[in-house]
Design an enzyme around this catalytic site. Structure first.
Site, PDB file in Angstrom:
ATOM      1  N   LYS A  53      48.302  58.645 -19.507  1.00  0.00           N
ATOM      2  CA  LYS A  53      47.560  59.104 -20.684  1.00  0.00           C
ATOM      3  C   LYS A  53      46.961  57.912 -21.429  1.00  0.00           C
ATOM      4  CE  LYS A  53      50.471  63.168 -20.852  1.00  0.00           C
ATOM      5  NZ  LYS A  53      51.676  63.837 -21.375  1.00  0.00           N
ATOM      6  N   GLN A  97      56.148  63.743 -25.991  1.00  0.00           N
ATOM      7  CA  GLN A  97      56.310  63.894 -24.537  1.00  0.00           C
ATOM      8  C   GLN A  97      57.557  64.704 -24.210  1.00  0.00           C
ATOM      9  OE1 GLN A  97      54.117  62.865 -22.089  1.00  0.00           O
ATOM     10  NE2 GLN A  97      55.485  63.958 -20.690  1.00  0.00           N
ATOM     11  N   ASP A 120      48.438  68.996 -27.494  1.00  0.00           N
ATOM     12  CA  ASP A 120      49.038  69.723 -26.367  1.00  0.00           C
ATOM     13  C   ASP A 120      48.706  71.213 -26.451  1.00  0.00           C
ATOM     14  OD1 ASP A 120      50.318  68.208 -24.435  1.00  0.00           O
ATOM     15  OD2 ASP A 120      52.184  68.014 -25.569  1.00  0.00           O
TER      16      ASP A 120
END
Ligand code: NAP
Length: 291
Positions: A53, A97, A120
């Site tokens: 990422k 995460q 997200d």
């Protein structure tokens, strides 16, 4: 292999090219998009994902900030970090995460993120919008990436039968909503660990999305000839190689001899998930600077 390969890497490159133009325009108005990634603990796979990422941010000119929290930290420490990032005007996107260490409530943490920074797309407000048929906001990255892959092969989903294997909050469930939304109009069946006779269910499908986490589960005799199969699964299988493992999907490679189109693992959904995360980060930045 008769199936057309749905090359996630190539589609993701095209998405990044479009995003660069949007980043340019933000930079022109004095705004540099910034993604903050919070990582709790030392899960090696999580660190690999986070580095991927960060590399994507660097390719696009997006700032990335990483907050490392030790695995034995108190839950309150994570809460404090998320609250601080929510307040930080320089941070446009926040991602915590997964997985969090045992005992930390992922859904509660997700719901603490400012919905406008929830890149997200898992905050209850963003998932709720999706259920209401509004897809203009921040969509869950993996399912949104799968939709772009289906668009890339021009598969007409209207009225067609789609089977989504898996009903998780982050993939299967939002995937089924995206497939059945008005304008896409697939007829969706959600399958899971209690589903009876998966093979015959899949044989009736024009589209199969496998998001389970069981290596090579979908076999060629499950698949209708000419159908489209998207493999979301990422499974580590131990072997004698230098790395000690290789990655497989949930779809057996033999399916390529039957399906009309098939996405590979690796090189399919993975790069698309990152491309959609970058899309959300830029969308979040644009939303926050809308006048
Ligand atoms: P998850 O939360 O573990 O959900 C797995 C789903 O599969 C559950 O709904 C489960 O059913 C269902 N399932 C388990 N065993 C089954 C069986 N024998 N038959 C049918 N269904 C079964 O996993 P996830 O987070 O959705 O991820 C799924 C896979 O996608 C994993 O391999 C993950 O690594 C991968 N993934 C890849 C990306 C990417 O970017 N490439 C992103 C996210 C996830 P129940 O609900 O009944 O338990």
């Amino acid at each position: 292999m008769v199936a057309t390969v749905i090359d996630g890497r190539e589609i993701a490159r095209g998405i990044e090219d479009d995003l660069r133009i949007r980043v340019e325009s933000l930079l022109h108005s004095g705004v540099t998009p910034c993604l903050a990634v919070v990582i709790v603990g030392d899960d090696p796979a999580s660190h690999v994902y986070v580095r991927a990422k960060e590399r994507a941010c660097a390719r696009l000119g997006i700032n990335s900030v990483r907050v490392d929290i030790p695995s034995d930290a108190e839950y309150e420490e994570v809460v404090t970090v998320v609250r601080r990032l929510n307040q930080d005007p320089e941070v446009n996107g926040i991602l915590v995460q997964s997985p969090l260490p045992d005992g930390m409530d992922e859904i509660a943490i997700t719901d603490l993120i400012d919905p406008n920074k929830d890149v997200d797309g898992f905050h209850a407000q963003n998932l709720g919008r999706l259920v209401q048929g509004d897809t203009s906001g921040l969509l869950p990255c993996t399912p949104a990436g799968v939709m772009r892959m289906l668009e890339s092969v021009d598969v007409d989903l209207r009225g067609k039968r789609a089977v989504v294997i898996g009903r998780s909050r982050i993939v299967g469930m939002p995937q089924s909503i995206l497939l059945s939304q008005r304008g896409v109009d697939a007829t969706v069946t959600i399958a899971h660990s209690r589903t009876i006779d998966m093979a015959s269910l899949c044989r009736g499908a024009d589209v199969i999305i496998a998001a389970v986490g069981i290596s090579n589960m979908v076999r060629s005799d499950w698949v209708k000839p000419g159908s489209t199969v998207i493999d979301v699964g990422v499974n580590r299988v131990n072997d004698d190689s230098e790395k000690g493992y290789h990655l497989t999907g949930d779809v057996h490679p033999e399916v390529g001899a039957v399906a009309g189109a098939l996405s590979p693992v690796p090189g399919g959904v993975g790069p698309m998930t990152i491309a959609m995360l970058m899309t959300n980060t830029i969308r979040a930045t644009e939303i926050q600077h809308e006048t």
